[in-house]
Write a protein that holds these residues in place. Structure first.
Motif, mmCIF file in Angstrom:
data_model
loop_
_atom_site.group_PDB
_atom_site.id
_atom_site.type_symbol
_atom_site.label_atom_id
_atom_site.label_comp_id
_atom_site.label_asym_id
_atom_site.label_seq_id
_atom_site.Cartn_x
_atom_site.Cartn_y
_atom_site.Cartn_z
ATOM 1 N N THR A 99 0.816 -1.220 0.000
ATOM 2 C CA THR A 99 0.000 0.000 0.000
ATOM 3 C C THR A 99 0.848 1.267 0.000
ATOM 4 N N SER A 100 2.147 1.146 -0.226
ATOM 5 C CA SER A 100 3.024 2.318 -0.197
ATOM 6 C C SER A 100 2.570 3.367 -1.197
ATOM 7 N N LEU A 101 2.432 4.597 -0.743
ATOM 8 C CA LEU A 101 1.994 5.699 -1.582
ATOM 9 C C LEU A 101 3.151 6.405 -2.275
ATOM 10 N N ALA A 102 4.377 6.007 -1.975
ATOM 11 C CA ALA A 102 5.551 6.661 -2.551
ATOM 12 C C ALA A 102 6.372 5.698 -3.406
ATOM 13 N N GLY A 103 5.835 4.523 -3.705
ATOM 14 C CA GLY A 103 6.588 3.556 -4.497
ATOM 15 C C GLY A 103 7.632 2.804 -3.698
ATOM 16 N N GLY A 104 7.477 2.750 -2.385
ATOM 17 C CA GLY A 104 8.476 2.116 -1.537
ATOM 18 C C GLY A 104 8.604 0.622 -1.721
ATOM 19 N N ALA A 105 7.563 -0.034 -2.256
ATOM 20 C CA ALA A 105 7.596 -1.493 -2.418
ATOM 21 C C ALA A 105 7.664 -1.921 -3.880
ATOM 22 N N ILE A 106 7.862 -0.968 -4.802
ATOM 23 C CA ILE A 106 7.995 -1.347 -6.207
ATOM 24 C C ILE A 106 9.317 -2.085 -6.396
ATOM 25 N N PRO A 107 9.304 -3.247 -7.031
ATOM 26 C CA PRO A 107 10.523 -4.052 -7.161
ATOM 27 C C PRO A 107 11.414 -3.599 -8.312
ATOM 28 N N GLN A 108 12.443 -4.367 -8.572
ATOM 29 C CA GLN A 108 13.303 -4.210 -9.741
ATOM 30 C C GLN A 108 13.382 -5.561 -10.445
ATOM 31 N N LEU A 436 9.740 17.150 2.993
ATOM 32 C CA LEU A 436 9.204 16.474 1.821
ATOM 33 C C LEU A 436 8.140 15.441 2.148
ATOM 34 N N THR A 437 8.187 14.859 3.334
ATOM 35 C CA THR A 437 7.246 13.791 3.657
ATOM 36 C C THR A 437 6.859 13.830 5.120
ATOM 37 N N GLY A 438 5.599 13.516 5.382
ATOM 38 C CA GLY A 438 5.132 13.434 6.755
ATOM 39 C C GLY A 438 4.927 12.010 7.212
ATOM 40 N N GLU A 439 4.397 11.158 6.308
ATOM 41 C CA GLU A 439 4.107 9.788 6.719
ATOM 42 C C GLU A 439 4.164 8.781 5.573
ATOM 43 N N HIS A 440 4.247 9.234 4.330
ATOM 44 C CA HIS A 440 4.257 8.304 3.201
ATOM 45 C C HIS A 440 5.651 7.810 2.861
ATOM 46 N N GLY A 441 6.674 8.480 3.352
ATOM 47 C CA GLY A 441 8.034 8.101 3.037
ATOM 48 C C GLY A 441 8.519 8.732 1.735
ATOM 49 N N VAL A 442 9.785 8.468 1.411
ATOM 50 C CA VAL A 442 10.414 9.024 0.209
ATOM 51 C C VAL A 442 10.214 8.097 -0.978
ATOM 52 N N GLY A 443 10.536 6.810 -0.797
ATOM 53 C CA GLY A 443 10.382 5.839 -1.873
ATOM 54 C C GLY A 443 11.100 6.271 -3.128
ATOM 55 N N ILE A 444 10.448 6.071 -4.280
ATOM 56 C CA ILE A 444 10.980 6.629 -5.520
ATOM 57 C C ILE A 444 10.346 7.982 -5.823
ATOM 58 N N GLU A 445 9.164 8.218 -5.296
ATOM 59 C CA GLU A 445 8.392 9.421 -5.634
ATOM 60 C C GLU A 445 9.158 10.698 -5.319
ATOM 61 N N ALA A 478 16.718 1.097 -5.004
ATOM 62 C CA ALA A 478 16.306 2.179 -5.912
ATOM 63 C C ALA A 478 15.627 3.328 -5.190
ATOM 64 N N LYS A 479 15.482 3.231 -3.885
ATOM 65 C CA LYS A 479 14.636 4.159 -3.138
ATOM 66 C C LYS A 479 15.458 5.191 -2.347
ATOM 67 N N VAL A 480 14.799 6.240 -1.945
ATOM 68 C CA VAL A 480 15.223 7.258 -0.973
ATOM 69 C C VAL A 480 16.311 8.199 -1.489
ATOM 70 N N PHE A 481 17.471 7.662 -1.887
ATOM 71 C CA PHE A 481 18.599 8.515 -2.251
ATOM 72 C C PHE A 481 18.724 8.645 -3.771
ATOM 73 N N PRO A 482 19.069 9.852 -4.264
ATOM 74 C CA PRO A 482 19.274 10.022 -5.712
ATOM 75 C C PRO A 482 20.226 8.970 -6.254
ATOM 76 N N LEU A 483 19.976 8.520 -7.480
ATOM 77 C CA LEU A 483 20.763 7.422 -8.036
ATOM 78 C C LEU A 483 22.207 7.808 -8.298
ATOM 79 N N ASP A 484 22.447 9.084 -8.570
ATOM 80 C CA ASP A 484 23.835 9.518 -8.775
ATOM 81 C C ASP A 484 24.452 9.969 -7.455
ATOM 82 N N GLY A 485 25.741 9.835 -7.339
ATOM 83 C CA GLY A 485 26.449 10.303 -6.145
ATOM 84 C C GLY A 485 26.282 9.416 -4.932
ATOM 85 N N ARG A 486 25.923 8.159 -5.135
ATOM 86 C CA ARG A 486 25.733 7.275 -3.984
ATOM 87 C C ARG A 486 27.077 6.836 -3.381
ATOM 88 N N VAL A 487 27.085 6.687 -2.067
ATOM 89 C CA VAL A 487 28.274 6.259 -1.351
ATOM 90 C C VAL A 487 28.176 4.760 -1.128
#
Length: 489
Positions: A99-108, A436-445, A478-487
């Motif tokens: 039920t994630s509203l931010a795409g948090g459970a979308i797979p790859q 940016l978010t109160g309760e839905h999370g960051v996810g991919i959105e 794939a979630k939360v952090f921008p895809l470029d510049g990852r540590v």
């Protein structure tokens, strides 16, 4: 959230996913065979038709068919799966109810979905110490149902509480209409059993109000499935109030209603819930629920207080006195349980009711309550600028906004405009001192908006902490952090 009545398959989407690992895709049959040795046959889903049931969550514009799906029933089975995937270098996407509203459970395509829906039992209830220990796949509402016979309840109440799992609530730090008084998930979570990527099982917190050392539980709650997989949780249960009663207040403008909210909170009054709907939302919800909402107002507040009858009357008297300074066009206090139920039915079914008339993106920004009048005006201007409608339905008391950006998925370019409008709304929330978010999370959105909230130094520090738990970025990567510049450690 993207709600689409009839999704166009050729709709252009703007959020990118990493390219799948060709080496992992090439080893798919061997990976499936390895998983099959760890779990019962019915717990490993491999056919394309069955995997498609897990290709998305509530952010339905985005879909990825996973490599495989596993549905373990115990912590030990979860540990075995993670140990295997870690050794094989296979990505894992944890999933509750989807039920994630931010795409948090979308797979790859190169990832295994690890669903915990089968782990749905109540393990222990301690009414004396007001705790419940549950498996993480139990639904939010089922916890309250399990303790209701003794007059207790579990406080966080997201609109999806009938379906969403406690694991998903922990991952996104979910709230709900009544979090104004009782807090969000982190305020009602005491401990978890979590399985790390290498299969190690750790216990964090427990059946006590606080734990010594670093606040690891605070780190885990809201981590969006990137630090480990939660299999059990110990939560706080509370005694139900003696009584509760909502009131309806209608105003001539959304700005006036927002100012009223700020005045109530500014006076130090904390209702159990303080909800907001504007005219488009009022009209649709009334047609659906027949709650008696006034149809000649521009904005509606639902304000609920609880306690003894004397406490309720006193709180409502103070709230009404404040509201009258803003000349409400309608003001009604519930006088029966049936009337209260109807009022809340309209609010709780709002998102589904809106979905009957339009596709929409449900945003999730948070702002200081004193900024409500300004932000509501700007949201309207932003959506008008894109040629789109908007309906506002949100938790006004704590400034957690849920504007619904309305569009038509069948019109080319409208989804892209809706996403751009949503991004501008979230940027506005940050600019006025919110987030940016109160309760839905960051996810991919909201992933690609993180730099609007955080500096590079902030993001690097967060990614380093994440890397302690998952150096190879195999958990929900794939979630939360921008895809470029990852540590990557």
């Amino acid at each position: 959230m993207v709600l689409s009545r009839a999704r166009r398959e050729d709709a252009v989407t703007t959020i990118a996913f990493p390219a799948p690992d060709a080496a992992v895709l090439g080893r798919r049959e061997a990976i499936i065979a390895g998983l099959a040795r760890l779990l019962p046959a019915e717990a490993v889903i491999t056919s394309e038709d069955e995997r498609r049931a897990f290709e998305t969550d509530a952010l339905t514009a985005y879909r990825q068919v996973p490599l495989a799906v596993v549905l373990p029933s115990t912590t030990e089975e979860v540990a075995a799966v993670l140990r295997f995937c870690h050794a094989e270098g296979v990505k894992v996407v944890p999933r509750g109810a989807g039920t994630s509203l931010a795409g948090g459970a979308i797979p790859q395509e190169d990832a295994v979905v690890l669903g915990i829906a089968k782990m749905n039992r109540v393990l222990d209830i301690d009414f004396v110490n007001r705790t419940a220990r549950v498996q993480a796949g139990i639904t939010n509402l089922a916890i309250s149902q399990a303790v209701a016979h003794e007059g207790f309840f579990y406080a966080p109440d997201p609109s999806s509480q009938l379906a969403c799992t406690i694991a998903g609530n922990i991952a996104m730090n979910s709230g709900g209409a009544h979090c104004l008084k009782y807090g969000v998930t982190t305020n009602n979570l005491l401990g978890v059993t979590m399985v790390l990527l290498d299969g190690t099982v750790v216990e964090i917190g427990g059946a006590h109000l606080d734990a010594p050392g670093y606040d690891m539980l605070g780190l885990v709650c809201g981590s969006e499935g990137q630090l480990g997989v939660i299999t059990e949780a110990t939560v706080r249960i509370l005694r139900q109030a003696e009584g509760a009663r909502p009131a309806l207040m209608g105003f001539d403008s959304v700005e006036t209603a927002g100012a009223c909210v700020a005045a109530i909170i500014g006076a130090g009054i904390i209702p159990v819930a303080l909800e907001f709907m504007d005219r488009p939302a009022i009209k649709v919800c009334e047609a659906f629920a027949h709650a008696g909402y006034p149809l000649d107002v521009e904005a509606l507040l639902i304000i609920e207080v609880e306690g003894s009858e004397a406490e309720i009357e006193d709180a409502l008297k103070r709230i009404v006195a404040i509201a009258e300074r803003f000349s409400p066009k309608a003001l009604r206090v519930s006088r029966s349980e049936a009337e209260s139920a109807a009022i809340w039915k309209g609010r709780k079914s709002a998102f589904g009711a809106m979905g009957r008339i339009a596709d929409y993106l449900c945003m999730d920004g948070t702002i200081p309550t004193g900024q409500l009048p300004h932000v509501l005006k700007r949201i309207s201007e932003i959506c008008t600028g894109y040629g789109l409608g908007v309906a506002n339905i949100f938790h006004a008391g704590d400034g957690n906004l849920h504007p619904l950006v309305l569009y038509d998925i069948n019109k080319p370019g409208e989804l892209e405009k809706a996403e751009a409008a949503g991004a501008d709304i979230l940027k506005l929330c940050v600019e006025v001192g919110g987030c940016l978010t109160g309760e839905h999370g960051v996810g991919i959105e909201k992933r690609d908006l993180m730099r609007h909230q955080y500096s590079e130094v902030d993001l690097v520090q967060q990614m380093r902490i994440r890397g302690v738990f998952d150096p190879a970025w195999l958990l929900n990567p794939a979630k939360v952090f921008p895809l470029d510049g990852r540590v990557v450690q």
